[in-house]
Write a protein that holds these residues in place. Structure first.
Motif, PDB file in Angstrom:
ATOM      1  N   PHE A  39      16.425 -39.918  37.425  1.00  0.00           N
ATOM      2  CA  PHE A  39      15.260 -40.431  36.688  1.00  0.00           C
ATOM      3  C   PHE A  39      14.150 -40.429  37.169  1.00  0.00           C
ATOM      4  O   PHE A  39      14.152 -40.390  38.505  1.00  0.00           O
ATOM      5  N   GLU A  40      13.067 -40.305  36.599  1.00  0.00           N
ATOM      6  CA  GLU A  40      11.742 -40.330  37.110  1.00  0.00           C
ATOM      7  C   GLU A  40      10.751 -41.401  36.826  1.00  0.00           C
ATOM      8  O   GLU A  40      10.903 -41.823  35.501  1.00  0.00           O
ATOM      9  N   TYR A  41      10.316 -41.982  37.852  1.00  0.00           N
ATOM     10  CA  TYR A  41       9.535 -43.018  37.554  1.00  0.00           C
ATOM     11  C   TYR A  41       7.935 -42.924  38.134  1.00  0.00           C
ATOM     12  O   TYR A  41       7.774 -42.264  38.977  1.00  0.00           O
ATOM     13  N   ILE A  42       6.951 -43.653  37.756  1.00  0.00           N
ATOM     14  CA  ILE A  42       5.719 -43.778  37.961  1.00  0.00           C
ATOM     15  C   ILE A  42       5.556 -45.422  38.604  1.00  0.00           C
ATOM     16  O   ILE A  42       5.893 -46.273  37.830  1.00  0.00           O
ATOM     17  N   VAL A  43       5.067 -45.488  39.612  1.00  0.00           N
ATOM     18  CA  VAL A  43       4.603 -46.909  40.235  1.00  0.00           C
ATOM     19  C   VAL A  43       3.469 -47.449  39.211  1.00  0.00           C
ATOM     20  O   VAL A  43       2.487 -46.902  39.768  1.00  0.00           O
ATOM     21  N   LYS A  44       3.764 -48.408  38.473  1.00  0.00           N
ATOM     22  CA  LYS A  44       2.596 -48.966  37.800  1.00  0.00           C
ATOM     23  C   LYS A  44       1.900 -49.866  38.561  1.00  0.00           C
ATOM     24  O   LYS A  44       0.613 -50.032  38.412  1.00  0.00           O
ATOM     25  N   ARG A  45       2.318 -50.700  39.343  1.00  0.00           N
ATOM     26  CA  ARG A  45       1.751 -51.425  40.056  1.00  0.00           C
ATOM     27  C   ARG A  45       2.453 -52.080  41.138  1.00  0.00           C
ATOM     28  O   ARG A  45       3.687 -52.265  41.008  1.00  0.00           O
ATOM     29  N   ILE A  54       4.565 -45.320  49.268  1.00  0.00           N
ATOM     30  CA  ILE A  54       4.246 -45.662  47.879  1.00  0.00           C
ATOM     31  C   ILE A  54       2.970 -46.328  47.756  1.00  0.00           C
ATOM     32  O   ILE A  54       2.651 -47.040  48.636  1.00  0.00           O
ATOM     33  N   MET A  55       2.246 -45.911  46.719  1.00  0.00           N
ATOM     34  CA  MET A  55       1.038 -46.543  45.996  1.00  0.00           C
ATOM     35  C   MET A  55       1.208 -46.537  44.726  1.00  0.00           C
ATOM     36  O   MET A  55       1.778 -45.977  44.118  1.00  0.00           O
ATOM     37  N   GLU A  56      -0.021 -47.372  44.067  1.00  0.00           N
ATOM     38  CA  GLU A  56       0.038 -47.507  42.518  1.00  0.00           C
ATOM     39  C   GLU A  56      -0.262 -45.713  42.288  1.00  0.00           C
ATOM     40  O   GLU A  56      -1.086 -45.253  42.624  1.00  0.00           O
ATOM     41  N   GLY A  57       0.532 -45.360  41.028  1.00  0.00           N
ATOM     42  CA  GLY A  57       0.569 -44.030  40.465  1.00  0.00           C
ATOM     43  C   GLY A  57       1.523 -43.037  41.310  1.00  0.00           C
ATOM     44  O   GLY A  57       1.505 -42.017  40.997  1.00  0.00           O
TER      45      GLY A  57
END
Length: 58
Positions: A6-12, A42-45
């Protein structure tokens, strides 16, 4: 249980937790994950891949 990928984006980032949203499908569902389980840089985005119970930066 499905182990991905699965692929995710760090929203916050919220303290010791990160809020992730799926980027490989249309979904507004948020997933809260302990930062200890995620790559330290990791960072937002940031884009992440989840596979076999592990998260990696894309």
């Amino acid at each position: 249980m499905d182990f991905g990928p699965f692929e995710y984006i760090v929203k916050r980032i919220d303290g010791d937790y990160a809020v992730l949203v799926r980027s490989d499908i249309e979904s507004e569902d948020e997933k809260v994950v302990a930062r200890a389980l995620l790559p330290a840089e990791i960072m937002e985005g940031s884009k992440l891949r989840y596979e076999c119970l592990s998260y990696t930066l894309i």
